[in-house]
Write an enzyme that holds these catalytic residues in place. Structure first.
Site, mmCIF file in Angstrom:
data_model
loop_
_atom_site.group_PDB
_atom_site.id
_atom_site.type_symbol
_atom_site.label_atom_id
_atom_site.label_comp_id
_atom_site.label_asym_id
_atom_site.label_seq_id
_atom_site.Cartn_x
_atom_site.Cartn_y
_atom_site.Cartn_z
ATOM 1 C CE LYS A 51 -4.611 -1.548 0.487
ATOM 2 N NZ LYS A 51 -5.511 -1.138 -0.734
ATOM 3 C CB SER A 307 -0.802 -8.167 -1.247
ATOM 4 O OG SER A 307 -2.068 -8.628 -1.036
#
Lengths: 324, 324
Positions: A51, A307
């Site tokens: 992110k 992720s």
């Protein structure tokens, strides 16, 4: 539509602040898949998830006069840490609207990075409205968690790196699996991957209880999940595909896969036992799809994005202790 | 003495069977160290530790007629898996003498890789004698866990890769920390590191209860630890430095560091929380040394080897749950 050039420009901006995560291979996983699997472990990224890429790409493009008013974001935890870290790097204030039941580690890390945390109830509150109201009062810029061109372009650098490194290894993937919540990561990556590997099949993967993208892909309209939906994947609980992200997936994805919570738990165990990586539920869905045989991997090269790895230790230990 | 050329030749042999593990960086660790830390995560290697390197380098150099009789090794677990995997790759039988209290995962994986496990009592049995007797009866070749030139050269490829990748990153390390049991890994790496980075300081790290190398380094003689010694680091419980490995460390090491079990436990927690890597006790000693401030890392570039990740889930969960 985001252009490939915007992702290349984002990669330049991120060069100094992000880790270029490696492309890993694992024999045990290859055996299970009956083919070659390339792992992109963004759990090794700064803040423990991808992110930071989108957040920094957005924040670093704000005008100097806008920076003084700070930024506002909403997030279940990983975007919160990315925004807080990017703001700290750029000397800005960041306020983040987070569900009060977000994982403890994500709340603590966001605060540790200097973020101002504003709590709300995930199932009754409207995080977007709270954030928009606050941004208006403060004159602060919003950093949406997925539906913003700069954010999407930043996340797309994950796909750019996968394509570049796979080509250097002479292992261009036949198919790529990417976790999908609002579609920022999968949408951004789709642009970079299709630019460099036009024949590759892209499969976003989402929790079966949050199958809004799968249903939208089928109907051609942006469908929502019911507010009663629950999933262990705290990072992927977006109720509806994004306005900007969905058209990217419509154009570039070959299909949408879904996995159950039980399949995700098994993937977290596999990652501990064989990959020696700590992955969090939402970010293990691609691995879960391979292990559960949701697509044909035999004789193929399949790339997956792990992720993030921001999971609370209690949940991690509980999952590891479960019988298989 | 092992020549640098032997390590380069080993690297060629290992090219097709080992993963080239990346050189990672982590912002949180850099902050704690006050400098740059380069991580070589051999927990991501095939079999979950660096041991395949030495085992394959030894086994692949056996003459075809010797291969038919198989090999015998002794090991607390990681070398066992390395030997079993290398034997399977080369179509050979492998018998491995292992302590009956070896971690469950290590015993299970060795068997799963096709190894024949022969148990003994770590504190009363003589594993070397059991293995030598068995090898003689079977006419099998021995694969010592550290004191053999081919094994040392294989493990040395870890150091070769660190030096090559660090130079490519333009981050040549000022100092390198390497876990030390019998000295195969640290001894082999010392040759490659000194060849490519002559000014670097090498520090083998061992458990404080198994400080045989530290005491030997001080006295100049190969000292032994008492049989009453115990440590959480099951992979580093060698009673005495090797005949071949110790002279390498005498020549190339700048000093020997030791860490306590408590410091190792803290390192395993740090690796989970910040690095998102699963590391086992013996292989976290370099990280433990940095976190415990056993050497000056401020303003320096320090490389460490995380040499394995084969830890039982129960112990891992217990360590994570401990108060800091």
């Amino acid at each position: 539509m985001i252009a490939f050039e915007e992702i290349q420009a984002a990669a330049q901006r991120l060069n100094a602040v992000c880790v270029r995560t490696p492309l890993l291979q694992n024999h045990e996983l290859d055996k299970v898949a009956g083919g070659t699997v390339l792992l992109k472990p963004e759990c090794l990224q700064v803040t423990g998830s991808f992110k930071l890429r989108g957040a920094y790409n957005r924040l670093s493009q704000l005008q100097p006069e806008a920076r003084a008013s700070g930024v506002v974001a909403w997030s279940s935890g990983n975007h919160a840490q990315g925004v807080a870290a990017a703001a700290a790097m750029l000397g800005m204030h960041a306020a983040i609207v987070m569900p009060k039941d977000a994982p403890t580690a994500k709340l603590a890390n966001t605060r540790k990075l200097g973020g101002e945390v504003i709590s709300y109830d995930r199932y009754t509150g409207d995080r977007e409205r709270i954030a928009r109201d606050l941004a208006e009062v403060r004159g602060a810029a919003l950093v949406p968690s997925y539906d913003h061109e700069h954010v999407i372009a930043g996340q797309g650098t994950v796909g750019l790196e996968i394509a570049e490194d796979a080509l250097e290894l002479q292992l261009p993937p036949d198919q790529v699996l990417i976790p999908c919540g609002g579609g920022g990561l999968s949408g951004g990556c789709s642009v970079a991957l299709k630019a460099l590997l036009p024949d590759m099949d892209l499969f976003p993967v989402e929790p079966s209880e949050f199958d809004d993208t799968a249903r939208s892909f089928a109907s051609g309209l942006r469908e929502s999940v019911d507010t009663s939906a629950r999933s262990i994947c705290d990072a992927l609980q977006s109720p509806r595909p994004g306005k900007l992200t969905f058209p990217l997936l419509q154009r570039h994805a070959s299909g949408i896969l879904t996995v159950t919570d039980a399949e995700v738990r098994e993937a977290i165990r596999f990652a501990f036992k064989h990959l020696k990586l700590v992955v969090e539920p939402g970010d293990a869905v691609g691995l879960a799809a391979i292990l559960a045989g949701k697509l044909d991997t035999r004789g193929k090269t399949t790339a997956i994005v792990l992720s993030g790895g921001n999971i609370d230790v209690e949940l991690f230990a509980r999952i590891q202790a479960e019988p298989k």
